[in-house]
Design an enzyme around this catalytic site. Structure first.
Site, PDB file in Angstrom:
ATOM      1  CG  LEU A  15       2.353 -25.358 -11.165  1.00  0.00           C
ATOM      2  CD1 LEU A  15       3.700 -25.743 -11.739  1.00  0.00           C
ATOM      3  CD2 LEU A  15       1.505 -26.609 -10.963  1.00  0.00           C
ATOM      4  N   GLY A 368     -11.702  -1.902   0.716  1.00  0.00           N
ATOM      5  CA  GLY A 368     -12.277  -2.020  -0.620  1.00  0.00           C
ATOM      6  C   GLY A 368     -12.371  -0.673  -1.308  1.00  0.00           C
ATOM      7  CB  CYS A 395      -9.158   0.080   5.045  1.00  0.00           C
ATOM      8  SG  CYS A 395      -8.382   1.440   4.167  1.00  0.00           S
ATOM      9  CG  HIS A 521      -5.017  -2.455   5.076  1.00  0.00           C
ATOM     10  ND1 HIS A 521      -6.096  -3.097   4.515  1.00  0.00           N
ATOM     11  CD2 HIS A 521      -5.009  -1.198   4.577  1.00  0.00           C
ATOM     12  CE1 HIS A 521      -6.716  -2.268   3.697  1.00  0.00           C
ATOM     13  NE2 HIS A 521      -6.082  -1.106   3.711  1.00  0.00           N
ATOM     14  CD  GLU A 523      -5.543  -6.401   6.054  1.00  0.00           C
ATOM     15  OE1 GLU A 523      -5.791  -5.928   7.174  1.00  0.00           O
ATOM     16  OE2 GLU A 523      -5.862  -5.838   4.984  1.00  0.00           O
TER      17      GLU A 523
END
Ligand code: GLN
Length: 551
Positions: A15, A368, A395, A521, A523
């Site tokens: 939600l 990944g 990565c 990473h 991000e």
């Protein structure tokens, strides 16, 4: 005295309870309170690290290396704060502690039970965060939906917490987030599911103080009245949270609906404010900066297309931090960034890369695991290298850039990462030494923030404007140093490494407008007002190319 806000969910999962929690945290911070948040995940996994992104979305990594649910990423971004592993409580962590204590004899002579032993351990963990952070308010988001078997011990624990901190003293507040659906045939907002989930909460002794109704459109006055009457909350404590154009709008929507006032009143927060010394208006971080961000985010003046070549593209949540980092760049540069999600398997084969990447402005290869689609990513990197396509490879993407270069520039046709081919004659990517002999999967990778040294004079030195940075990691494999000199002598520059020089952390290509790979990473550390430098320059490089072409 710390105050607690406990956010539960009803009717459905997904939600956007996490966004409501982060938004409320943002609003309270803007009022001058210190805030932290705890996410409770009722699953049995100790952490999110062993879960498939297909099932559960991205695994977010905190600075201390804990692998957590993506909601904690949203908290970090909205609250502009760094969280730690203790801020994520899972059933796995709780049971593990209790069982270890039982084996150690800590409960000698006792029957170990869910109540009180499990519930006490839950509350011990909550108090630990409250005491160590010494914040004014701890937000606790209880994952899952009321009625789930897994949630029961947590609901019981927070019920006790509410009682322990004193009901009369206004130290804890319950917010229940539910769905208010509309049946197309009648077009009327239906409150029955909300009534039922509040009823389920009350059966276990929890009375919500605020109900947030998630709905397609704003809650109508009559809907609010009904919820107020049947759920026993004042009308002004029924908050409408309609679908928003972007998650960044939600704090402003909730503010307008009066959620901050409701919470201020419910927790007697003006008293806390009065006790704060030196709370000058300038010191309080109001929402103006956020509004400025939203204004830039919503009014882009240019547009670029980025191909994200990944393995879990059917589920957008799998790359949520990448998407958010690009959103932060969107606001900074006023650029609409269209992400074209491409399944890496579809890029395998002759001319596939050209077909899919021919019309994009840049290529993003995220991290990944597993060999499915790896060759497609290598083909895409090959195309981007040869065609001057701006590329950010993260990565696994970084590792595959080395594989591609070794195969096609050094001529090692069978070069590969040891992760995918243990028999390769040229393992240009091999297992990290500290990973040898590890056979447990949970929490054993190289994880979390570590120092990185950047070489002066490189492109990334210019981008970061510093020689020392700190970024978060999550990997088992790395560049094999046996190939480093040869790769470098052919134009691949390893522009950053670990302080001891053993881990290659970033690479860039000479003779390419923007081709950067990083083992970490970026991000995870991007924030609305502070986009990750690598992402930002990636976007800028595309804008520059666009300018060049049109000019
Ligand atoms: N599978 C690679 C490794 O373990 C890359 C990991 C990642 O991309 N997060 O090193």
């Amino acid at each position: 005295m710390t105050k607690f806000i406990i956010i539960t969910g009803g009717v459905l999962s997904g939600l956007g309870k996490g966004v409501v929690t982060s938004s409320l945290g943002k609003l309270l911070k803007a009022r001058g309170f210190s805030v932290t948040s705890i996410k409770i995940d009722p699953y049995l996994n100790c952490d999110a690290g062993t879960m498939n992104p297909f099932e559960h979305g991205e695994v977010f990594v905190l600075k201390d290396g804990t692998e957590v649910d993506l909601d904690l990423g949203n908290y970090e971004r909205f609250l502009d704060t760094d969280l730690i592993g203790k801020d994520n409580i899972t059933t796995g962590k709780v049971y593990r502690t209790v069982i270890e204590k039982e084996r150690a004899g800590d409960y000698l002579g006792k029957t170990v039970q869910i109540i009180p032993h499990i519930t006490d351990e839950i509350n011990r963990r909550i108090w630990e965060v409250a005491e160590e952070t010494e914040v004014d308010i701890v937000l606790i988001e209880l994952g899952g939906t009321v009625g789930d078997i897994e949630s029961m011990p947590f609901l019981e624990a927070v019920r006790q917490l509410h009682m322990d901190v004193g009901e009369e003293e206004n130290n804890a507040l319950f917010i229940h987030t539910t769905l208010v659906p509309v049946l197309d045939v009648v077009g009327e907002q239906k409150t029955k599911p909300t009534q039922h989930s509040v009823k389920a909460l009350r059966e276990i002794g929890i009375e919500p103080d605020v109900v947030v109704g998630r709905s397609k459109n704003k809650l109508e006055e009559s809907t609010k009245k009904k919820i107020s009457l049947f759920c026993d909350v004042p009308e002004k404590a029924v908050i409408s949270s309609p679908n928003a154009k972007s998650i960044y709008r939600v704090p402003l929507i909730l503010q307008k609906e009066g959620l901050t006032e409701c919470v201020m009143e419910g927790l007697n927060l003006s008293e806390v404010l009065e006790q704060k010394e030196d709370l000058s208006v300038e010191k309080v971080h109001r929402m103006d900066e956020w509004k400025g961000f939203l204004e830039r985010f919503e009014n882009p003046t240019s547009k670029i297309d980025i191909a994200l070549v990944g393995k879990y593209c059917d589920l957008e949540d799998a790359y949520v931090s990448h998407e958010q980092a690009l959103n932060h760049c969107r606001a900074k540069t006023k650029t609409k960034i269209n992400i074209k999600y491409l399944e890496s398997e579809d890029l395998e084969g002759k001319d596939c890369s050209e077909k899919h990447l021919g019309d994009v402005d840049g290529l993003l290869i995220p991290g990944g695991f597993g060999d499915r689609g790896v060759e497609g990513k290598i083909d895409a990197l090959n195309y981007a290298r040869k065609n001057d396509l701006p590329t950010l490879a993260i990565c696994l993407g970084f590792q595959l850039s080395v594989v591609e270069f070794a195969r096609n520039v050094l001529g090692y046709d069978e070069a590969h990462s040891y992760e995918f081919d243990e028999k390769t004659p040229d393992p240009v990517i091999h297992l990290l030494p500290m990973q040898r002999g590890i056979d447990q999967m949970g929490g054993t990778m190289r994880l979390g923030a570590e120092e990185i040294e950047i070489k002066e004079g490189t492109k990334v030195h210019e981008i970061y404007g510093s020689t020392e940075i700190n970024e978060r990691h999550r990997h088992r494999y790395e560049v094999n140093l046996d190939y480093k000199d040869e790769l470098e002598s052919h134009g691949m520059v390893f522009s950053a490494q670990s302080p001891n020089g053993k881990r290659m952390e970033m690479l860039e290509l000479e003779d390419h407008p923007f081709f950067i790979g990083c083992q970490f990473h970026p991000e995870f550390q991007s924030r609305p007002m502070k986009p990750a430098p690598l992402f930002l320059e990636f976007v800028n490089s595309m804008l520059e190319q666009d300018d060049g072409e049109s000019g």
